[in-house]
Design a protein around this motif. Structure first.
Motif, PDB file in Angstrom:
ATOM      1  N   VAL A 324       2.988  11.963   3.056  1.00  0.00           N
ATOM      2  CA  VAL A 324       4.364  12.434   2.888  1.00  0.00           C
ATOM      3  C   VAL A 324       4.820  13.031   4.207  1.00  0.00           C
ATOM      4  CG1 VAL A 324       5.892  13.986   1.642  1.00  0.00           C
ATOM      5  CG2 VAL A 324       4.008  12.871   0.446  1.00  0.00           C
ATOM      6  N   GLY A 325       5.974  12.586   4.698  1.00  0.00           N
ATOM      7  CA  GLY A 325       6.510  13.089   5.953  1.00  0.00           C
ATOM      8  C   GLY A 325       8.019  13.020   5.957  1.00  0.00           C
ATOM      9  N   ALA A 326       8.588  13.013   7.167  1.00  0.00           N
ATOM     10  CA  ALA A 326      10.041  12.986   7.306  1.00  0.00           C
ATOM     11  C   ALA A 326      10.673  11.767   6.658  1.00  0.00           C
ATOM     12  CB  ALA A 326      10.415  13.065   8.791  1.00  0.00           C
ATOM     13  N   PRO A 327      10.074  10.567   6.740  1.00  0.00           N
ATOM     14  CA  PRO A 327      10.699   9.408   6.098  1.00  0.00           C
ATOM     15  C   PRO A 327      10.584   9.428   4.579  1.00  0.00           C
ATOM     16  CG  PRO A 327       9.141   8.754   7.824  1.00  0.00           C
ATOM     17  CD  PRO A 327       8.894  10.183   7.523  1.00  0.00           C
ATOM     18  N   GLY A 328       9.757  10.330   4.044  1.00  0.00           N
ATOM     19  CA  GLY A 328       9.476  10.341   2.625  1.00  0.00           C
ATOM     20  C   GLY A 328       8.010  10.042   2.385  1.00  0.00           C
ATOM     21  N   THR A 329       7.716   9.264   1.359  1.00  0.00           N
ATOM     22  CA  THR A 329       6.343   8.859   1.067  1.00  0.00           C
ATOM     23  C   THR A 329       6.085   7.517   1.749  1.00  0.00           C
ATOM     24  OG1 THR A 329       6.492   9.971  -1.073  1.00  0.00           O
ATOM     25  CG2 THR A 329       4.675   8.452  -0.754  1.00  0.00           C
ATOM     26  N   PHE A 330       4.966   7.436   2.500  1.00  0.00           N
ATOM     27  CA  PHE A 330       4.731   6.242   3.296  1.00  0.00           C
ATOM     28  C   PHE A 330       3.244   5.981   3.444  1.00  0.00           C
ATOM     29  CE2 PHE A 330       4.645   9.796   6.179  1.00  0.00           C
ATOM     30  CZ  PHE A 330       3.618   9.509   7.069  1.00  0.00           C
ATOM     31  N   VAL A 331       2.923   4.804   3.957  1.00  0.00           N
ATOM     32  CA  VAL A 331       1.561   4.442   4.335  1.00  0.00           C
ATOM     33  C   VAL A 331       1.613   3.810   5.714  1.00  0.00           C
ATOM     34  CG1 VAL A 331       0.718   4.099   1.983  1.00  0.00           C
ATOM     35  CG2 VAL A 331       1.734   2.181   3.212  1.00  0.00           C
ATOM     36  N   THR A 341       2.154   0.071  11.442  1.00  0.00           N
ATOM     37  CA  THR A 341       3.583   0.261  11.216  1.00  0.00           C
ATOM     38  C   THR A 341       3.752   1.199  10.037  1.00  0.00           C
ATOM     39  OG1 THR A 341       3.668  -1.680   9.771  1.00  0.00           O
ATOM     40  CG2 THR A 341       4.209  -1.998  12.104  1.00  0.00           C
ATOM     41  N   VAL A 342       4.818   1.970  10.079  1.00  0.00           N
ATOM     42  CA  VAL A 342       5.108   2.903   8.992  1.00  0.00           C
ATOM     43  C   VAL A 342       5.841   2.141   7.895  1.00  0.00           C
ATOM     44  CG1 VAL A 342       6.314   5.009   8.331  1.00  0.00           C
ATOM     45  CG2 VAL A 342       5.160   4.866  10.549  1.00  0.00           C
ATOM     46  N   ARG A 343       5.311   2.227   6.673  1.00  0.00           N
ATOM     47  CA  ARG A 343       5.922   1.517   5.554  1.00  0.00           C
ATOM     48  C   ARG A 343       6.272   2.537   4.469  1.00  0.00           C
ATOM     49  NH1 ARG A 343       4.702  -3.543   3.567  1.00  0.00           N
ATOM     50  NH2 ARG A 343       4.189  -4.100   5.745  1.00  0.00           N
ATOM     51  N   LYS A 344       7.549   2.690   4.194  1.00  0.00           N
ATOM     52  CA  LYS A 344       7.986   3.591   3.129  1.00  0.00           C
ATOM     53  C   LYS A 344       7.689   2.938   1.779  1.00  0.00           C
ATOM     54  CE  LYS A 344      11.890   6.396   1.581  1.00  0.00           C
ATOM     55  NZ  LYS A 344      13.314   6.766   1.807  1.00  0.00           N
ATOM     56  N   ILE A 345       7.113   3.716   0.851  1.00  0.00           N
ATOM     57  CA  ILE A 345       6.691   3.166  -0.447  1.00  0.00           C
ATOM     58  C   ILE A 345       7.209   4.043  -1.576  1.00  0.00           C
ATOM     59  CG2 ILE A 345       4.597   2.114   0.477  1.00  0.00           C
ATOM     60  CD1 ILE A 345       3.118   4.574  -0.797  1.00  0.00           C
ATOM     61  N   THR A 346       7.101   3.495  -2.773  1.00  0.00           N
ATOM     62  CA  THR A 346       7.379   4.264  -3.988  1.00  0.00           C
ATOM     63  C   THR A 346       6.088   4.336  -4.786  1.00  0.00           C
ATOM     64  OG1 THR A 346       9.659   3.458  -4.042  1.00  0.00           O
ATOM     65  CG2 THR A 346       8.772   4.426  -6.074  1.00  0.00           C
ATOM     66  N   VAL A 349       1.746   6.124 -10.822  1.00  0.00           N
ATOM     67  CA  VAL A 349       0.712   6.980 -11.376  1.00  0.00           C
ATOM     68  C   VAL A 349      -0.561   6.883 -10.547  1.00  0.00           C
ATOM     69  CG1 VAL A 349       1.653   6.779 -13.696  1.00  0.00           C
ATOM     70  CG2 VAL A 349      -0.111   5.184 -12.940  1.00  0.00           C
ATOM     71  N   SER A 350      -1.418   7.876 -10.713  1.00  0.00           N
ATOM     72  CA  SER A 350      -2.711   7.891 -10.040  1.00  0.00           C
ATOM     73  C   SER A 350      -3.816   8.014 -11.071  1.00  0.00           C
ATOM     74  CB  SER A 350      -2.800   9.071  -9.055  1.00  0.00           C
ATOM     75  OG  SER A 350      -1.858   8.930  -8.017  1.00  0.00           O
ATOM     76  N   ASP A 351      -4.951   7.395 -10.763  1.00  0.00           N
ATOM     77  CA  ASP A 351      -6.109   7.491 -11.652  1.00  0.00           C
ATOM     78  C   ASP A 351      -7.364   7.185 -10.862  1.00  0.00           C
ATOM     79  OD1 ASP A 351      -7.334   7.608 -14.420  1.00  0.00           O
ATOM     80  OD2 ASP A 351      -7.946   5.606 -13.792  1.00  0.00           O
ATOM     81  N   ALA A 352      -8.365   8.053 -11.013  1.00  0.00           N
ATOM     82  CA  ALA A 352      -9.680   7.847 -10.399  1.00  0.00           C
ATOM     83  C   ALA A 352      -9.590   7.616  -8.894  1.00  0.00           C
ATOM     84  CB  ALA A 352     -10.414   6.689 -11.077  1.00  0.00           C
ATOM     85  N   GLY A 353      -8.729   8.367  -8.209  1.00  0.00           N
ATOM     86  CA  GLY A 353      -8.621   8.251  -6.763  1.00  0.00           C
ATOM     87  C   GLY A 353      -7.791   7.103  -6.275  1.00  0.00           C
ATOM     88  N   LEU A 354      -7.138   6.357  -7.152  1.00  0.00           N
ATOM     89  CA  LEU A 354      -6.285   5.239  -6.787  1.00  0.00           C
ATOM     90  C   LEU A 354      -4.845   5.555  -7.169  1.00  0.00           C
ATOM     91  CD1 LEU A 354      -8.451   2.232  -8.004  1.00  0.00           C
ATOM     92  CD2 LEU A 354      -8.277   3.134  -5.676  1.00  0.00           C
ATOM     93  N   THR A 355      -3.898   5.136  -6.329  1.00  0.00           N
ATOM     94  CA  THR A 355      -2.480   5.339  -6.583  1.00  0.00           C
ATOM     95  C   THR A 355      -1.792   3.990  -6.702  1.00  0.00           C
ATOM     96  OG1 THR A 355      -2.419   7.461  -5.427  1.00  0.00           O
ATOM     97  CG2 THR A 355      -0.330   6.316  -5.682  1.00  0.00           C
ATOM     98  N   VAL A 356      -0.970   3.870  -7.730  1.00  0.00           N
ATOM     99  CA  VAL A 356      -0.201   2.645  -7.928  1.00  0.00           C
ATOM    100  C   VAL A 356       1.005   2.655  -6.997  1.00  0.00           C
ATOM    101  CG1 VAL A 356       1.166   1.321  -9.580  1.00  0.00           C
ATOM    102  CG2 VAL A 356      -0.939   2.452 -10.322  1.00  0.00           C
ATOM    103  N   ILE A 357       1.241   1.542  -6.312  1.00  0.00           N
ATOM    104  CA  ILE A 357       2.410   1.389  -5.441  1.00  0.00           C
ATOM    105  C   ILE A 357       3.399   0.490  -6.174  1.00  0.00           C
ATOM    106  CG2 ILE A 357       3.231   0.750  -3.172  1.00  0.00           C
ATOM    107  CD1 ILE A 357       1.190   3.038  -3.211  1.00  0.00           C
ATOM    108  N   THR A 358       4.493   1.070  -6.606  1.00  0.00           N
ATOM    109  CA  THR A 358       5.466   0.292  -7.382  1.00  0.00           C
ATOM    110  C   THR A 358       6.373  -0.542  -6.493  1.00  0.00           C
ATOM    111  OG1 THR A 358       6.977   2.199  -7.409  1.00  0.00           O
ATOM    112  CG2 THR A 358       5.427   1.987  -9.240  1.00  0.00           C
ATOM    113  N   SER A 359       6.570  -0.128  -5.233  1.00  0.00           N
ATOM    114  CA  SER A 359       7.381  -0.928  -4.312  1.00  0.00           C
ATOM    115  C   SER A 359       7.033  -0.549  -2.883  1.00  0.00           C
ATOM    116  CB  SER A 359       8.882  -0.701  -4.565  1.00  0.00           C
ATOM    117  OG  SER A 359       9.242   0.635  -4.269  1.00  0.00           O
ATOM    118  N   GLY A 360       7.224  -1.510  -1.965  1.00  0.00           N
ATOM    119  CA  GLY A 360       7.005  -1.265  -0.543  1.00  0.00           C
ATOM    120  C   GLY A 360       5.718  -1.813   0.008  1.00  0.00           C
ATOM    121  N   LEU A 361       4.826  -2.328  -0.835  1.00  0.00           N
ATOM    122  CA  LEU A 361       3.541  -2.811  -0.354  1.00  0.00           C
ATOM    123  C   LEU A 361       3.103  -3.990  -1.214  1.00  0.00           C
ATOM    124  CD1 LEU A 361       1.384  -1.991   1.811  1.00  0.00           C
ATOM    125  CD2 LEU A 361       0.153  -0.839  -0.040  1.00  0.00           C
TER     126      LEU A 361
END
Length: 412
Positions: A324-331, A341-346, A349-361
């Motif tokens: 999380v930074g100035a652009p928002g949530t990114f990877v 490259t900086v990729r803004k994502i949405t 939910v998270s489970d067992a150390g994994l996060t679901v990426i609904t958009s952007g990746l």
């Protein structure tokens, strides 16, 4: 003059050398031109469960205060504190002698009145024979019939008294009404007890408060196999839960310890309350657990996870890759030229150390999982440990629906 010129030349050379040395050291320290070592993982598609989190309290399936049903001397106690007892097991014995005597007395009354009834019936037969011979008045026969009926009723009363005496005698043996875990012994053998408990003995209730005399049970039993957990969820989230519950598909429920670091038990949703609390806007739910290992204990606080759905084709990355930074949530996405490259994502939910990426990746793209704080957009990287989305960054007690594992990264 020659000596003076040499000295001036040395001073000028030293000044130039000192002014250039820090730059070289700094360049060497920064490692200018070298790629930054990072770890990475590949985004992949896999099913991810969606959980609701809540704080729950362990409650026994049933909690029974075992009270005496007759008055007498508590002769013996037959259970151990903290013992798991079975329904019908002998817990304590009240002195039965006076009750045995009452049974014998009732048996004597029954035998006496039975003999009277038998005699009255024989007389009635004789009177009826004489009546047929017209040798006796009809009134005498009628009186004898009434006497037989009276003795019959008396004998029925006597037999009921005998049954009651036997019942009271049976109450001197105090047995467990349900299977469960016995509490600490509130009454010792040798005390007089009645239907309100031990006479003149105070007991500690389950909440720890002392009660007055004549209220101490013989034992308290908590049914903990199975055991239940009660918890509440916000009214905005009850839709899918009730849908599963009322269609017969009880959702999976997990119980975790207070630190969310160890799973204690797995069970199923049992029931929902019939109204939402107007004070908190939540609905109370009850889950049931087999609790074979007694990992759940009455009045214990636990973290509850209720699975309400499963995302079948979710794109996931390790939670440590999300920043999380100035652009928002990114990877940081690693390109084919090993530059990020900086990729803004949405995130989802998270489970067992994994996060679901609904958009952007997209699945198959590589993201940085460690070393985010040293990166900038366009920086060259060197992957030192490649990971896959299924085994990277497994959480240590971090889980739950809507929980986002954001890594620490500088804003690009």
């Amino acid at each position: 003059m020659a000596v003076l010129a040499i000295i001036v030349g040395l001073l000028v050379w030293g000044a130039k050398h000192n002014s250039s040395a820090p730059h070289g050291a700094a360049d060497k320290k920064r490692g200018a031109g070298g790629p930054t070592p990072v770890t990475a993982a590949t985004a992949r598609v896999q099913p991810v469960p969606v959980w609701l989190n809540a704080l729950g309290t362990v409650t026994p399936r049933s909690y029974v205060n075992v009270m005496p049903r007759v008055t007498g001397l508590l002769q013996s106690v037959h259970y151990r504190e903290g013992q798991m007892v079975k329904a019908g097991q002998l817990l304590a014995q009240i002195d039965p002698r006076s009750f045995q005597i009452a049974v014998e007395q009732a048996q004597g009354v029954v035998m006496r009145d039975q003999a009277q009834l038998d005699g009255a019936r024989l007389d009635l037969v004789r009177y009826q024979t004489l009546q047929a011979q017209d040798s006796i008045a009809h009134q005498q026969v009628d009186d004898q019939k009434a006497l037989v009926g009276q003795y019959t009723a008396t004998l029925a009363t006597d037999r009921a008294a005998l049954d009651n005496a036997r019942l009271q005698l049976g109450y001197t043996s105090i047995v467990a009404p349900v299977s469960g875990l016995a509490g600490l012994r509130p009454v010792d053998a040798g005390n007089m007890v009645n239907t309100s408990g031990a006479i003149g003995v105070s007991a500690q209730t389950a909440s720890g408060t002392a009660t007055s005399g004549n209220t101490a049970p013989i034992v308290t039993l908590a049914q903990v196999q199975p055991v239940t957990v009660t918890f509440a969820i916000p009214q905005q989230q009850i839709g899918p839960v009730l849908q599963h519950l009322y269609t017969g598909k009880a959702p999976l429920v997990e119980a975790w310890d207070a630190r969310n670091s160890q799973q204690l038990a797995t069970g199923k949703l049992l029931a929902a309350d019939n109204q939402i609390s107007t004070t908190t806007g939540t609905l109370n739910l009850k889950a049931e657990f087999a609790n074979q290992q007694l990992t759940l204990y009455p009045n214990q606080f636990v973290n509850v996870r209720l699975r309400v759905a499963t995302l079948d084709n979710a794109v996931v990355v390790p939670s440590s890759a999300v920043a999380v930074g100035a652009p928002g949530t990114f990877v940081y996405v690693i390109g084919s030229d090993n530059k990020v490259t900086v990729r803004k994502i949405t995130p989802g939910v998270s489970d067992a150390g994994l996060t679901v990426i609904t958009s952007g990746l997209q699945a198959g793209e590589k993201v940085v999982t460690d070393g985010l704080d040293r990166l900038r957009a366009g920086a060259a990287v060197r992957i030192v440990t490649a990971q896959t989305g299924s085994n990277a960054g497994q959480g240590k007690g971090k889980h739950g629906a809507g929980q986002r594992g954001a890594g620490q990264g500088k804003a690009p």
